[in-house]
Design a protein around this motif. Structure first.
Motif, PDB file in Angstrom:
ATOM      1  N   ALA A  94       0.848  -1.188   0.000  1.00  0.00           N
ATOM      2  CA  ALA A  94       0.000   0.000   0.000  1.00  0.00           C
ATOM      3  C   ALA A  94       0.883   1.237   0.000  1.00  0.00           C
ATOM      4  CB  ALA A  94      -0.923   0.009   1.221  1.00  0.00           C
ATOM      5  N   SER A  95       0.295   2.359  -0.392  1.00  0.00           N
ATOM      6  CA  SER A  95       1.016   3.629  -0.320  1.00  0.00           C
ATOM      7  C   SER A  95       0.081   4.710   0.193  1.00  0.00           C
ATOM      8  CB  SER A  95       1.589   4.019  -1.682  1.00  0.00           C
ATOM      9  OG  SER A  95       0.559   4.421  -2.571  1.00  0.00           O
ATOM     10  N   SER A  96       0.689   5.767   0.726  1.00  0.00           N
ATOM     11  CA  SER A  96      -0.095   6.910   1.190  1.00  0.00           C
ATOM     12  C   SER A  96       0.781   8.155   1.154  1.00  0.00           C
ATOM     13  CB  SER A  96      -0.616   6.685   2.615  1.00  0.00           C
ATOM     14  OG  SER A  96       0.450   6.704   3.553  1.00  0.00           O
ATOM     15  N   GLY A 121      -3.186  13.369  10.338  1.00  0.00           N
ATOM     16  CA  GLY A 121      -4.353  13.552   9.475  1.00  0.00           C
ATOM     17  C   GLY A 121      -4.952  12.220   9.104  1.00  0.00           C
ATOM     18  N   SER A 122      -5.893  12.277   8.240  1.00  0.00           N
ATOM     19  CA  SER A 122      -6.599  11.053   7.868  1.00  0.00           C
ATOM     20  C   SER A 122      -6.224  10.638   6.461  1.00  0.00           C
ATOM     21  CB  SER A 122      -8.105  11.273   7.985  1.00  0.00           C
ATOM     22  OG  SER A 122      -8.500  12.345   7.140  1.00  0.00           O
ATOM     23  N   TYR A 123      -4.935  10.440   6.239  1.00  0.00           N
ATOM     24  CA  TYR A 123      -4.489  10.099   4.905  1.00  0.00           C
ATOM     25  C   TYR A 123      -4.810   8.643   4.606  1.00  0.00           C
ATOM     26  CZ  TYR A 123      -2.096  14.510   5.448  1.00  0.00           C
ATOM     27  OH  TYR A 123      -1.823  15.826   5.648  1.00  0.00           O
ATOM     28  N   GLU A 124      -5.524   8.442   3.512  1.00  0.00           N
ATOM     29  CA  GLU A 124      -5.936   7.093   3.153  1.00  0.00           C
ATOM     30  C   GLU A 124      -4.774   6.327   2.559  1.00  0.00           C
ATOM     31  OE1 GLU A 124      -9.361   9.970   2.596  1.00  0.00           O
ATOM     32  OE2 GLU A 124      -7.324   9.833   1.807  1.00  0.00           O
ATOM     33  N   GLN A 125      -4.823   5.026   2.683  1.00  0.00           N
ATOM     34  CA  GLN A 125      -3.846   4.158   2.041  1.00  0.00           C
ATOM     35  C   GLN A 125      -4.506   3.480   0.850  1.00  0.00           C
ATOM     36  OE1 GLN A 125      -1.893   1.485   4.787  1.00  0.00           O
ATOM     37  NE2 GLN A 125      -1.350   3.136   6.180  1.00  0.00           N
ATOM     38  N   GLN A 162      -7.246   8.548  15.775  1.00  0.00           N
ATOM     39  CA  GLN A 162      -7.533   9.875  15.231  1.00  0.00           C
ATOM     40  C   GLN A 162      -8.439   9.876  14.015  1.00  0.00           C
ATOM     41  OE1 GLN A 162      -3.552  10.008  14.986  1.00  0.00           O
ATOM     42  NE2 GLN A 162      -3.216  10.869  16.997  1.00  0.00           N
ATOM     43  N   SER A 163      -8.373   8.861  13.212  1.00  0.00           N
ATOM     44  CA  SER A 163      -9.249   8.863  12.057  1.00  0.00           C
ATOM     45  C   SER A 163      -9.687   7.445  11.753  1.00  0.00           C
ATOM     46  CB  SER A 163      -8.588   9.537  10.853  1.00  0.00           C
ATOM     47  OG  SER A 163      -7.308   9.023  10.624  1.00  0.00           O
ATOM     48  N   PHE A 164     -10.757   7.360  10.980  1.00  0.00           N
ATOM     49  CA  PHE A 164     -11.498   6.111  10.868  1.00  0.00           C
ATOM     50  C   PHE A 164     -11.999   5.952   9.436  1.00  0.00           C
ATOM     51  CE2 PHE A 164     -11.467   5.939  15.421  1.00  0.00           C
ATOM     52  CZ  PHE A 164     -11.448   7.266  15.785  1.00  0.00           C
ATOM     53  N   PHE A 165     -12.034   4.696   9.007  1.00  0.00           N
ATOM     54  CA  PHE A 165     -12.422   4.429   7.629  1.00  0.00           C
ATOM     55  C   PHE A 165     -13.232   3.147   7.559  1.00  0.00           C
ATOM     56  CE2 PHE A 165      -9.233   7.424   6.133  1.00  0.00           C
ATOM     57  CZ  PHE A 165      -8.223   7.321   7.066  1.00  0.00           C
ATOM     58  N   TRP A 166     -13.983   3.014   6.500  1.00  0.00           N
ATOM     59  CA  TRP A 166     -14.511   1.729   6.070  1.00  0.00           C
ATOM     60  C   TRP A 166     -13.869   1.399   4.724  1.00  0.00           C
ATOM     61  CZ3 TRP A 166     -17.165  -1.658   8.883  1.00  0.00           C
ATOM     62  CH2 TRP A 166     -17.864  -1.201  10.008  1.00  0.00           C
ATOM     63  N   TYR A 167     -13.303   0.202   4.645  1.00  0.00           N
ATOM     64  CA  TYR A 167     -12.779  -0.321   3.391  1.00  0.00           C
ATOM     65  C   TYR A 167     -13.671  -1.480   2.958  1.00  0.00           C
ATOM     66  CZ  TYR A 167      -8.201   2.085   3.300  1.00  0.00           C
ATOM     67  OH  TYR A 167      -7.197   3.021   3.211  1.00  0.00           O
ATOM     68  N   ARG A 168     -13.688  -1.718   1.674  1.00  0.00           N
ATOM     69  CA  ARG A 168     -14.421  -2.843   1.116  1.00  0.00           C
ATOM     70  C   ARG A 168     -13.405  -3.767   0.461  1.00  0.00           C
ATOM     71  NH1 ARG A 168     -19.319  -3.252  -3.089  1.00  0.00           N
ATOM     72  NH2 ARG A 168     -18.610  -5.184  -4.075  1.00  0.00           N
ATOM     73  N   GLN A 169     -13.581  -5.090   0.691  1.00  0.00           N
ATOM     74  CA  GLN A 169     -12.694  -6.051   0.043  1.00  0.00           C
ATOM     75  C   GLN A 169     -13.529  -7.136  -0.611  1.00  0.00           C
ATOM     76  OE1 GLN A 169      -9.742  -8.008   2.562  1.00  0.00           O
ATOM     77  NE2 GLN A 169      -8.388  -8.343   0.806  1.00  0.00           N
ATOM     78  N   LEU A 190     -10.744   1.714  -0.375  1.00  0.00           N
ATOM     79  CA  LEU A 190     -11.392   2.663   0.510  1.00  0.00           C
ATOM     80  C   LEU A 190     -12.840   2.892   0.083  1.00  0.00           C
ATOM     81  CD1 LEU A 190     -11.127   4.695   2.850  1.00  0.00           C
ATOM     82  CD2 LEU A 190     -10.507   6.398   1.119  1.00  0.00           C
ATOM     83  N   LEU A 191     -13.761   2.695   1.006  1.00  0.00           N
ATOM     84  CA  LEU A 191     -15.177   2.961   0.749  1.00  0.00           C
ATOM     85  C   LEU A 191     -15.503   4.393   1.170  1.00  0.00           C
ATOM     86  CD1 LEU A 191     -17.995   1.843  -0.040  1.00  0.00           C
ATOM     87  CD2 LEU A 191     -18.274   1.186   2.352  1.00  0.00           C
TER      88      LEU A 191
END
Lengths: 115, 112
Positions: free
Chosen positions: A92-94, A100-104, B31-38, B46-47
Motif C-alpha cells: 500500500a502507499s499513502s 491527518g486522515s491520509y488514506e492508504q 484519530q481517524s477512521f475508515f470503512w474499506y471494502r474487500q 477505501l469505501l
C-alpha cells in the motif's frame, strides 16, 4: 484502476527458495507499506517506509527482508520461508504529512504459497 | 481485547434491504477512521472515511461515536454488487507515520 501495482500476482515457492515481491506506486506518495493477510485474520502490518526510511518493523521474522530503493518502489525479499507464511501479501502507499486522515491505497497483492 | 472488533457475519440480506455494521475500537487516542471494502480475492479499497459529524455517500452512511469508541456503516437499498467484506479501519498516528489497524471484516452477502 489502482495506482499501485504488484508482481508477481501468484507465487509458489519451496522452503529453500529465494524470491522477491515487487511493488510500484504511481500516485506520487511518500510512504509505502507491506501487509500480510492470512485466512480468517485481519491484515497485519509488516513494514512501513516513509520517505524511503524504514519507520516500522512489526516483529517480522528475518526471513522477510524489505527494500525501498526510492519512494515509488518497494520490494520484499523472501528466503527459507515456512508453510505458515503462505498468505496474500499486500503493498500500500499513502501521502504522509502531519497528523491527518491520509488514506492508504492498496495494490492487488501477491498470493504466496510455500510448499 | 482486539484493537478493532467487528462481527464477522455473514450477513445474508435480500436485495433492497437496509443493513448496518458495527465496529468498536480500543485506543481512545485513535484519530481517524475508515470503512474499506474487500471483494473476494481482491485488495481492500477505501469505501469512505468516517467523520465525527457523520457522513453520507449515496446509499452509504457512516457514523462515529468517540465517547463509546464505536463506528457504524449503514447500507440502504442493498444491491447484489454490495456483496463483499467490509473492513473497519482505525488510524493511530505513530509519531513517524500513520498506522492503520484493521478489523477482521464483516461479510455481506446480498441475495436476489
Amino acid at each position: 484502476e489502482t495506482g499501485v501495482t504488484q508482481t508477481p500476482r501468484h507465487l509458489v515457492m519451496g522452503m529453500t527458495n529465494k524470491k522477491s515481491l515487487k511493488c510500484e506506486q504511481h500516485l506520487g506518495h511518500n510512504a509505502m507499506y507491506w501487509y500480510k493477510q492470512s485466512a480468517k485474520k485481519p491484515l497485519e502490518l509488516m513494514f512501513v517506509y516513509s520517505l524511503e526510511e524504514r519507520v516500522e518493523n512489526n516483529s517480522v521474522p528475518s526471513r522477510f527482508s524489505p527494500e525501498c530503493p526510492n519512494s515509488s518502489h518497494l520490494f520484499l525479499h523472501l528466503h527459507t520461508l515456512q508453510p505458515e507464511d503462505s498468505a496474500l501479501y499486500l503493498c500500500a502507499s499513502s501521502q504522509e504529512g502531519s497528523v491527518g486522515s491520509y488514506e492508504q491505497y492498496f495494490g492487488p497483492g501477491t498470493r504466496l504459497t510455500v510448499t | 481485547r482486539k484493537e478493532v472488533e467487528q462481527d464477522p457475519g455473514p450477513f445474508n440480506v435480500p436485495e433492497g434491504a437496509t443493513v448496518a455494521f458495527n465496529c468498536t475500537y480500543s485506543n481512545s487516542a485513535s484519530q481517524s477512521f475508515f470503512w474499506y471494502r474487500q471483494d473476494c480475492r481482491k485488495e481492500p479499497k477505501l469505501l469512505m472515511s468516517v467523520y465525527s459529524s457523520g457522513n453520507e455517500d449515496g446509499r452509504f452512511t457512516a457514523q462515529l461515536n468517540r465517547a463509546s469508541q464505536y463506528i457504524s456503516l449503514l447500507i440502504r437499498d442493498s444491491k447484489l454488487s454490495d456483496s463483499a467484506t467490509y473492513l473497519c479501519v482505525v488510524n493511530n498516528y505513530g509519531g513517524a507515520t500513520n498506522k492503520l489497524i484493521f478489523g477482521t471484516g464483516t461479510l455481506l452477502a446480498v441475495q436476489p
